[in-house]
Write a protein that holds these residues in place. Structure first.
Motif, PDB file in Angstrom:
ATOM      1  N   ILE A 162       0.855  -3.994  13.031  1.00  0.00           N
ATOM      2  CA  ILE A 162       0.462  -4.422  11.685  1.00  0.00           C
ATOM      3  C   ILE A 162       1.686  -4.394  10.784  1.00  0.00           C
ATOM      4  CG2 ILE A 162      -0.940  -3.831   9.663  1.00  0.00           C
ATOM      5  CD1 ILE A 162      -2.925  -2.488  11.644  1.00  0.00           C
ATOM      6  N   LYS A 163       1.915  -5.488  10.074  1.00  0.00           N
ATOM      7  CA  LYS A 163       3.019  -5.563   9.115  1.00  0.00           C
ATOM      8  C   LYS A 163       2.442  -5.564   7.698  1.00  0.00           C
ATOM      9  CE  LYS A 163       6.117  -7.951  12.293  1.00  0.00           C
ATOM     10  NZ  LYS A 163       6.813  -9.223  12.620  1.00  0.00           N
ATOM     11  N   ILE A 164       3.079  -4.786   6.832  1.00  0.00           N
ATOM     12  CA  ILE A 164       2.550  -4.578   5.472  1.00  0.00           C
ATOM     13  C   ILE A 164       3.312  -5.443   4.464  1.00  0.00           C
ATOM     14  CG2 ILE A 164       2.029  -2.877   3.676  1.00  0.00           C
ATOM     15  CD1 ILE A 164       0.567  -2.288   6.292  1.00  0.00           C
ATOM     16  N   VAL A 165       2.519  -6.119   3.616  1.00  0.00           N
ATOM     17  CA  VAL A 165       3.070  -6.963   2.551  1.00  0.00           C
ATOM     18  C   VAL A 165       2.498  -6.478   1.223  1.00  0.00           C
ATOM     19  CG1 VAL A 165       3.174  -9.323   1.613  1.00  0.00           C
ATOM     20  CG2 VAL A 165       3.138  -8.968   4.089  1.00  0.00           C
ATOM     21  N   THR A 166       3.327  -6.501   0.178  1.00  0.00           N
ATOM     22  CA  THR A 166       2.816  -6.234  -1.164  1.00  0.00           C
ATOM     23  C   THR A 166       3.554  -7.146  -2.142  1.00  0.00           C
ATOM     24  OG1 THR A 166       2.219  -4.515  -2.756  1.00  0.00           O
ATOM     25  CG2 THR A 166       4.361  -4.284  -1.678  1.00  0.00           C
ATOM     26  N   ASP A 167       3.268  -6.992  -3.433  1.00  0.00           N
ATOM     27  CA  ASP A 167       3.931  -7.832  -4.437  1.00  0.00           C
ATOM     28  C   ASP A 167       4.873  -6.976  -5.282  1.00  0.00           C
ATOM     29  OD1 ASP A 167       2.548  -6.993  -7.100  1.00  0.00           O
ATOM     30  OD2 ASP A 167       0.896  -7.268  -5.686  1.00  0.00           O
ATOM     31  N   SER A 168       5.689  -7.653  -6.089  1.00  0.00           N
ATOM     32  CA  SER A 168       6.772  -6.942  -6.779  1.00  0.00           C
ATOM     33  C   SER A 168       6.327  -6.139  -8.004  1.00  0.00           C
ATOM     34  CB  SER A 168       7.883  -7.915  -7.175  1.00  0.00           C
ATOM     35  OG  SER A 168       7.394  -8.862  -8.118  1.00  0.00           O
ATOM     36  N   SER A 169       5.025  -6.089  -8.283  1.00  0.00           N
ATOM     37  CA  SER A 169       4.576  -5.159  -9.332  1.00  0.00           C
ATOM     38  C   SER A 169       4.582  -3.725  -8.814  1.00  0.00           C
ATOM     39  CB  SER A 169       3.161  -5.518  -9.819  1.00  0.00           C
ATOM     40  OG  SER A 169       2.173  -5.106  -8.882  1.00  0.00           O
ATOM     41  N   VAL A 170       4.764  -3.562  -7.514  1.00  0.00           N
ATOM     42  CA  VAL A 170       4.702  -2.248  -6.884  1.00  0.00           C
ATOM     43  C   VAL A 170       5.884  -1.382  -7.328  1.00  0.00           C
ATOM     44  CG1 VAL A 170       6.062  -2.738  -4.777  1.00  0.00           C
ATOM     45  CG2 VAL A 170       4.117  -1.144  -4.666  1.00  0.00           C
ATOM     46  N   GLN A 171       5.664  -0.072  -7.387  1.00  0.00           N
ATOM     47  CA  GLN A 171       6.737   0.880  -7.729  1.00  0.00           C
ATOM     48  C   GLN A 171       7.124   1.633  -6.458  1.00  0.00           C
ATOM     49  OE1 GLN A 171       9.372   1.748  -9.380  1.00  0.00           O
ATOM     50  NE2 GLN A 171       8.410   2.319 -11.318  1.00  0.00           N
ATOM     51  N   LEU A 172       8.096   1.094  -5.746  1.00  0.00           N
ATOM     52  CA  LEU A 172       8.623   1.719  -4.533  1.00  0.00           C
ATOM     53  C   LEU A 172      10.127   1.877  -4.685  1.00  0.00           C
ATOM     54  CD1 LEU A 172       6.763  -0.421  -1.836  1.00  0.00           C
ATOM     55  CD2 LEU A 172       6.436   2.038  -2.158  1.00  0.00           C
ATOM     56  N   THR A 173      10.674   2.954  -4.163  1.00  0.00           N
ATOM     57  CA  THR A 173      12.125   3.109  -4.178  1.00  0.00           C
ATOM     58  C   THR A 173      12.713   2.217  -3.075  1.00  0.00           C
ATOM     59  OG1 THR A 173      12.150   4.922  -2.570  1.00  0.00           O
ATOM     60  CG2 THR A 173      11.856   5.521  -4.908  1.00  0.00           C
ATOM     61  N   PRO A 174      13.987   1.838  -3.205  1.00  0.00           N
ATOM     62  CA  PRO A 174      14.622   1.043  -2.135  1.00  0.00           C
ATOM     63  C   PRO A 174      14.525   1.737  -0.774  1.00  0.00           C
ATOM     64  CG  PRO A 174      16.025   1.067  -4.089  1.00  0.00           C
ATOM     65  CD  PRO A 174      14.891   2.033  -4.355  1.00  0.00           C
ATOM     66  N   GLU A 175      14.613   3.069  -0.785  1.00  0.00           N
ATOM     67  CA  GLU A 175      14.528   3.831   0.479  1.00  0.00           C
ATOM     68  C   GLU A 175      13.138   3.704   1.101  1.00  0.00           C
ATOM     69  OE1 GLU A 175      17.698   5.077  -2.044  1.00  0.00           O
ATOM     70  OE2 GLU A 175      15.540   5.190  -2.485  1.00  0.00           O
ATOM     71  N   GLU A 176      12.111   3.776   0.261  1.00  0.00           N
ATOM     72  CA  GLU A 176      10.736   3.661   0.773  1.00  0.00           C
ATOM     73  C   GLU A 176      10.477   2.280   1.376  1.00  0.00           C
ATOM     74  OE1 GLU A 176       8.310   6.745  -2.177  1.00  0.00           O
ATOM     75  OE2 GLU A 176       8.663   4.691  -2.839  1.00  0.00           O
ATOM     76  N   ILE A 177      11.018   1.258   0.724  1.00  0.00           N
ATOM     77  CA  ILE A 177      10.833  -0.115   1.220  1.00  0.00           C
ATOM     78  C   ILE A 177      11.483  -0.264   2.594  1.00  0.00           C
ATOM     79  CG2 ILE A 177      11.428  -2.549   0.822  1.00  0.00           C
ATOM     80  CD1 ILE A 177      11.319  -1.807  -2.254  1.00  0.00           C
ATOM     81  N   LYS A 178      12.705   0.255   2.704  1.00  0.00           N
ATOM     82  CA  LYS A 178      13.460   0.125   3.960  1.00  0.00           C
ATOM     83  C   LYS A 178      12.840   0.964   5.079  1.00  0.00           C
ATOM     84  CE  LYS A 178      18.165   0.434   5.746  1.00  0.00           C
ATOM     85  NZ  LYS A 178      19.538   0.933   5.512  1.00  0.00           N
ATOM     86  N   GLU A 179      12.546   2.215   4.774  1.00  0.00           N
ATOM     87  CA  GLU A 179      12.012   3.129   5.794  1.00  0.00           C
ATOM     88  C   GLU A 179      10.672   2.667   6.343  1.00  0.00           C
ATOM     89  OE1 GLU A 179      11.856   6.949   3.936  1.00  0.00           O
ATOM     90  OE2 GLU A 179      14.044   7.068   3.719  1.00  0.00           O
ATOM     91  N   ASN A 180       9.874   2.016   5.497  1.00  0.00           N
ATOM     92  CA  ASN A 180       8.532   1.616   5.901  1.00  0.00           C
ATOM     93  C   ASN A 180       8.415   0.136   6.255  1.00  0.00           C
ATOM     94  OD1 ASN A 180       6.698   4.136   5.373  1.00  0.00           O
ATOM     95  ND2 ASN A 180       8.071   4.015   3.610  1.00  0.00           N
TER      96      ASN A 180
END
Length: 287
Positions: A5-23
Motif C-alpha cells: 500500500i502506498k500512501i498519498v496526501t495533499d499539501s495542507s498536511v503538516q509533516l516534517t521533511p524527515e517524516e515524509i522521507k522516512e514514511n
C-alpha cells in the motif's frame, strides 16, 4: 500475499521533511493565487514566502489540484500493482476529496480515498498511522478503521488573530469584518466533522489563553499524546505560552510548532495558530 500500500496526501498536511522521507509519503500539492498569479504549494512558493505576502497585505486565494495531477499520481504509484491510499483534507475546507474520488474512478490503479475530516497536523496523525500500518501489512479496511479512531481523538482549533482572510474568502461578511476591526475581535474556530464553527470570541489574546486553559482542563483525564501549534508567522514567545498553558509540566506529549501550509494560511491570515491535539481516548463531542 497482500499487495503493498502506498500512501498519498495533499499539501495542507503538516509533516516534517524527515517524516515524509522516512514514511515514503507522496504529497499532491494544492495551489494558491497571489495578485492574480497561481503558485503550486511547495514547488514555486514556500510557507515563508506566503507569510511575507500576507505581511505586505496581499490576501491569497486557494484552488484545488487539477484532476489530471491526481490521475497521473495514482497511475504512477499503482503501476507496479500496489494499492494506493489517499488520505485528504476535510471536505469542509476544500473540494480536494471530491476531485480525488473522481480521479480514483478514472485511474487504472486500485485507489481508496479517505476524507480525513481534518487537516494540517490532524491529517498528519492519520497519514503517519496509515504508513506504519501499511509497513506492518495491515489491510486497507484496518487502516481506515485506525484513521477513524485517530480522528475521534483529535481536535483542531484555530486561534484567528484578524479576520481579513476570512472576510476575503467569503466566510465572514465584509460588514462583520469591518465591525470586528473596530473592536479588535479575536475568534477561535473549531473544525468539526461537517462544519467549521466559531467556538468562542473575545477582544484580546487573553481569549486564546483562556481557551487553552480550558483545553488543558478537559484533558486532565484524557492525556494529550501530541500537540501541534501550526501557525502563520506567530511570535515564538506566544507559541511557548500556549504550549505551557496546554501541556502539564510532566507531559511526555510530542510537540511540533511549524508554519502551516499556504492553503491554511489563506483561510486564517497572519498570526493565526492552529492548536491541534491528539488525545489518548476519544474526545467528547457535543451532541
Amino acid at each position: 500475499m497482500t499487495k503493498p500500500i502506498k500512501i498519498v496526501t495533499d499539501s495542507s498536511v503538516q509533516l516534517t521533511p524527515e517524516e515524509i522521507k522516512e514514511n515514503n509519503i507522496t504529497i499532491i500539492p494544492l495551489s494558491v493565487e497571489v495578485n492574480g498569479k497561481n503558485y503550486i504549494d511547495g514547488e514555486d512558493i514556500s510557507r515563508e514566502e506566503l507569510v511575507e505576502q500576507l505581511r505586505k497585505g496581499n490576501i491569497p486565494k486557494t484552488s484545488q489540484p487539477a484532476m489530471g495531477r491526481f490521475i497521473d499520481t495514482f497511475n504512477e504509484l499503482g503501476k507496479d500493482g500496489s494499492q494506493v491510499l489517499a488520505i485528504l483534507i476535510s471536505d469542509v475546507l476544500s473540494g480536494t476529496f471530491e476531485t480525488a474520488l473522481s480521479a480514483a474512478d478514472m485511474s487504472d490503479a486500485d485507489v481508496t480515498v479517505i476524507n480525513s475530516k481534518s487537516t494540517d497536523r490532524g491529517l498528519a496523525f492519520q497519514v503517519l498511522a496509515a504508513a506504519k500500518d501499511a509497513r506492518e501489512g495491515k489491510t486497507i479496511a484496518e487502516i481506515k478503521k485506525h484513521c477513524a479512531d485517530i480522528y475521534s481523538r483529535t481536535t483542531v482549533d484555530v486561534l484567528v488573530d484578524n479576520l481579513d482572510c476570512l472576510v476575503a474568502g467569503g466566510r465572514v461578511s465584509r460588514f462583520a469584518g469591518a465591525l470586528t476591526k473596530l473592536i479588535n475581535l479575536k475568534i477561535i474556530v473549531r473544525l468539526n466533522e461537517h462544519s467549521l464553527d466559531v467556538f468562542t470570541k473575545g477582544r484580546s489574546r487573553k481569549t486564546f489563553i483562556k481557551h487553552c486553559k480550558e483545553l488543558a482542563e478537559q484533558h486532565k483525564d484524557n492525556p494529550i499524546q501530541a500537540l501541534s501549534l501550526s501557525n502563520v508567522g506567530t511570535d515564538p514567545e506566544f507559541l511557548e505560552k500556549i504550549k505551557e498553558t496546554i501541556l502539564p509540566e510532566n507531559s511526555d506529549a510530542s510537540y511540533l510548532a511549524r508554519l502551516t501550509s499556504p492553503i491554511i494560511m489563506t483561510h486564517t491570515g497572519l498570526n493565526a495558530v492552529g492548536v491541534i491535539t491528539l488525545a489518548e481516548k476519544p474526545e467528547e463531542t457535543d451532541a
